[in-house]
Design an enzyme around this catalytic site. Sequence first.
Site, mmCIF file in Angstrom:
data_model
loop_
_atom_site.group_PDB
_atom_site.id
_atom_site.type_symbol
_atom_site.label_atom_id
_atom_site.label_comp_id
_atom_site.label_asym_id
_atom_site.label_seq_id
_atom_site.Cartn_x
_atom_site.Cartn_y
_atom_site.Cartn_z
ATOM 1 N N THR A 104 0.780 -1.355 0.226
ATOM 2 C CA THR A 104 -0.169 0.091 0.020
ATOM 3 C C THR A 104 0.838 1.437 -0.283
ATOM 4 O O THR A 104 1.752 1.391 1.036
ATOM 5 C CB THR A 104 -0.948 -0.121 0.994
ATOM 6 O OG1 THR A 104 -1.657 -1.147 1.328
ATOM 7 C CG2 THR A 104 -1.853 1.108 1.283
ATOM 8 N N LYS A 180 -6.877 1.131 -3.927
ATOM 9 C CA LYS A 180 -6.579 0.606 -2.357
ATOM 10 C C LYS A 180 -6.639 1.618 -1.209
ATOM 11 O O LYS A 180 -6.841 1.363 -0.071
ATOM 12 C CB LYS A 180 -5.023 -0.056 -2.346
ATOM 13 C CG LYS A 180 -4.643 -0.577 -1.074
ATOM 14 C CD LYS A 180 -5.401 -1.848 -0.848
ATOM 15 C CE LYS A 180 -5.063 -2.187 0.603
ATOM 16 N NZ LYS A 180 -3.751 -2.989 0.863
ATOM 17 N N LYS A 248 0.122 4.226 9.067
ATOM 18 C CA LYS A 248 0.726 4.390 7.721
ATOM 19 C C LYS A 248 -0.348 4.564 6.757
ATOM 20 O O LYS A 248 -0.170 5.569 5.912
ATOM 21 C CB LYS A 248 1.708 3.088 7.457
ATOM 22 C CG LYS A 248 2.142 3.186 6.001
ATOM 23 C CD LYS A 248 3.042 2.012 5.472
ATOM 24 C CE LYS A 248 2.139 0.833 5.412
ATOM 25 N NZ LYS A 248 1.488 0.701 4.122
#
Length: 305
Positions: A104, A180, A248
Site C-alpha cells: 500500500t 486501495k 501508515k
Amino acid sequence: MNDQERSAAPRVGVVGLGAMGLGMARSLRSAGYDVGVHDLRAEVAAEFAREGGAAFPTPGELAAAVDVLIGVVVNAAQVEAVLFGEDGAARRLRPGAVFVMCSTVDPAWSAELGDRLAESGVLYLDAPISGGAARAAAGELTMMTSGPAVAYALAGPVLDAMSATVYRLGESAGLGSKVKVVNQLLAGVHIAAAAEAMALGIRAGVPAEALYEVITHSAGNSWMFENRMAHVLAGDYTPLSAVDIFVKDLGIVLDSARPERFPLPLAATAHQMFLQASASGLGGEDDSAVIKIFPGIDLPKPMEG
C-alpha cells in the site's frame, strides 16, 4: 498444473515473507509454480526452501532467476530498498520481466515507479492486495491491479493463482493504488468506529458478548466490526494487521487527498485514533487494540489455557 504447463510457466519470486507474503508464496507452490523467495529473516526463507521452494540471499539474486517478481513488503521505502538498494532487484531483472508491487503506497509514487522500471525494460503491475493472511494462504486474495496488457500476458496466471478475484482497472500505474487508498480509508474508519461503538456499549454496562451478538445480527454490523471485535472478545491482540499499519495507511490516504484539497474528516479522525494508540505503546498490537484508547472500560481478558 501438468508437466507441460509447468515447463511453460514463468518462474516466480516473492520478496517479503510476512503474514501475507508467505501465504502467497505457499499458494503459488500449491498451484504448481516454481517459487523462489527472499526475506531479511533468512530463517523464514530457509523454512520455505525446506518445503520445496528456493531461498535466495539477496533480492538481486532472486530477480536474476525469475520472470515475475512479487514485492510484498510494508511500504514504499522497503520497495525502494528491494529494487534499488544494495544488490537490488531492478538492475537484475531481465527486460520483459514483470515486477508486481503489492504494497500500500501513494498512487503518485506508484506511477513514478512504473516509469523508472520502464527505463530498463521491466514491466510493472501496480497490484495492492486485500484479504488477510488466511486468504493469502488459501490463494483467495482480492487484487486491485493496473498495468499494460503485455505485463498481464506474462503475470496474469500468477495473479490468478494467488487470488479469488483480480480486478484489472486500467493500463496506468497508480490506478490499483488509488482503489486501495479508498479501501483503506473505509477499513480504517470501520475499525475505529467499531472500537468506539464497542467501548461505548461496554462502558454503559452491556456485556461484551451480548453486544457483539446483537450488533453482528443488526443493521449496524460491518465486516470489520464482526472480524475485529471478535479479537476484543477473545482478549487477543496478536497482530494480524497492526495498529501501526493503519497509522501508515491512513496517512497515505490523507496525503493522497491533500494535493486535491479534498476533505476527509472521518479518515483524519480515525488516523488520530490510531496515532493515539501507537503513541500509547500499542503500535505493534493488532489494529483492534485501538479500543484501548478509551478510558474506563473493562475489556475482556484472554481465556486461560
